[in-house]
Design a protein around this motif. Structure first.
Motif, PDB file in Angstrom:
ATOM      1  N   ARG A   1       0.843  -1.198   0.000  1.00 42.68           N
ATOM      2  CA  ARG A   1       0.000   0.000   0.000  1.00 42.68           C
ATOM      3  C   ARG A   1       0.873   1.240   0.000  1.00 42.68           C
ATOM      4  NH1 ARG A   1      -5.310  -0.636   1.598  1.00 42.68           N
ATOM      5  NH2 ARG A   1      -5.309   1.218   2.874  1.00 42.68           N
ATOM      6  N   TYR A   2       0.296   2.330  -0.471  1.00 47.15           N
ATOM      7  CA  TYR A   2       0.980   3.614  -0.557  1.00 47.15           C
ATOM      8  C   TYR A   2       0.108   4.698   0.039  1.00 47.15           C
ATOM      9  CZ  TYR A   2       4.029   1.222  -3.795  1.00 47.15           C
ATOM     10  OH  TYR A   2       4.917   0.332  -4.350  1.00 47.15           O
ATOM     11  N   LYS A   3       0.751   5.765   0.490  1.00 43.94           N
ATOM     12  CA  LYS A   3       0.035   6.988   0.857  1.00 43.94           C
ATOM     13  C   LYS A   3       0.354   8.000  -0.229  1.00 43.94           C
ATOM     14  CE  LYS A   3      -1.195   8.312   4.620  1.00 43.94           C
ATOM     15  NZ  LYS A   3      -1.292   8.708   6.033  1.00 43.94           N
ATOM     16  N   ILE A   4      -0.683   8.577  -0.802  1.00 45.06           N
ATOM     17  CA  ILE A   4      -0.538   9.604  -1.828  1.00 45.06           C
ATOM     18  C   ILE A   4      -0.878  10.942  -1.183  1.00 45.06           C
ATOM     19  CG2 ILE A   4      -1.330  10.456  -4.059  1.00 45.06           C
ATOM     20  CD1 ILE A   4      -2.185   7.550  -4.657  1.00 45.06           C
ATOM     21  N   VAL A   5       0.004  11.914  -1.372  1.00 49.50           N
ATOM     22  CA  VAL A   5      -0.201  13.269  -0.875  1.00 49.50           C
ATOM     23  C   VAL A   5      -0.176  14.197  -2.085  1.00 49.50           C
ATOM     24  CG1 VAL A   5       0.704  15.108   0.581  1.00 49.50           C
ATOM     25  CG2 VAL A   5       0.914  12.717   1.315  1.00 49.50           C
ATOM     26  N   VAL A   6      -1.183  15.044  -2.198  1.00 49.28           N
ATOM     27  CA  VAL A   6      -1.244  15.975  -3.324  1.00 49.28           C
ATOM     28  C   VAL A   6      -1.752  17.316  -2.815  1.00 49.28           C
ATOM     29  CG1 VAL A   6      -3.542  15.194  -4.021  1.00 49.28           C
ATOM     30  CG2 VAL A   6      -2.073  16.283  -5.705  1.00 49.28           C
ATOM     31  N   PHE A   7      -1.260  18.381  -3.410  1.00 50.18           N
ATOM     32  CA  PHE A   7      -1.619  19.751  -3.032  1.00 50.18           C
ATOM     33  C   PHE A   7      -2.448  20.357  -4.157  1.00 50.18           C
ATOM     34  CE2 PHE A   7       2.225  18.407  -1.022  1.00 50.18           C
ATOM     35  CZ  PHE A   7       2.092  18.842   0.288  1.00 50.18           C
TER      36      PHE A   7
END
Length: 106
Positions: free
Chosen positions: A3-9
């Motif tokens: 699994r991954y954590k995606i962070v976007v602004f």
């Protein structure tokens, strides 16, 4: 399952549409829940350079924008689809996207 954590602004006005696009592509699934996300508000700063086509601001001028930092988890098999959905839904020419591998919790 990896699994991954995606962070976007993203600009605040576009936050809900981006969360929806990410969730529809498969991000934010935790157990029996979907579209799970966490959001923090802040100020994004950037200065477009020659050749840029900024959605907000002007080339050569430092810009400050009220933005949201959106975080969602994502299974490895959905990662490419979620990243593509972000790029389609995001208003910026060059969205800031971070992807972090998550360790399994026993």
């Amino acid at each position: 399952m990896k699994r991954y954590k995606i962070v976007v602004f993203v600009p605040e006005a576009d936050g809900e549409a981006l969360r929806r696009a990410m969730g529809d592509a498969g991000a934010g699934r935790i157990g029996n829940y979907v579209h799970c996300s966490f959001t923090v508000k802040g100020i994004g700063r950037f200065e477009p350079q020659a050749g840029a086509r900024p959605a907000i601001g002007e080339v050569g001028v430092l810009e400050a924008v009220a933005e949201e930092r959106i975080e969602m988890v994502c299974a490895e098999e959905r990662l490419a689809d979620v990243l593509a959905a972000i790029r389609r839904a995001h208003p910026y020419e060059e969205p800031a996207i971070d992807v972090y591998a998550l360790e399994a919790i026993l």
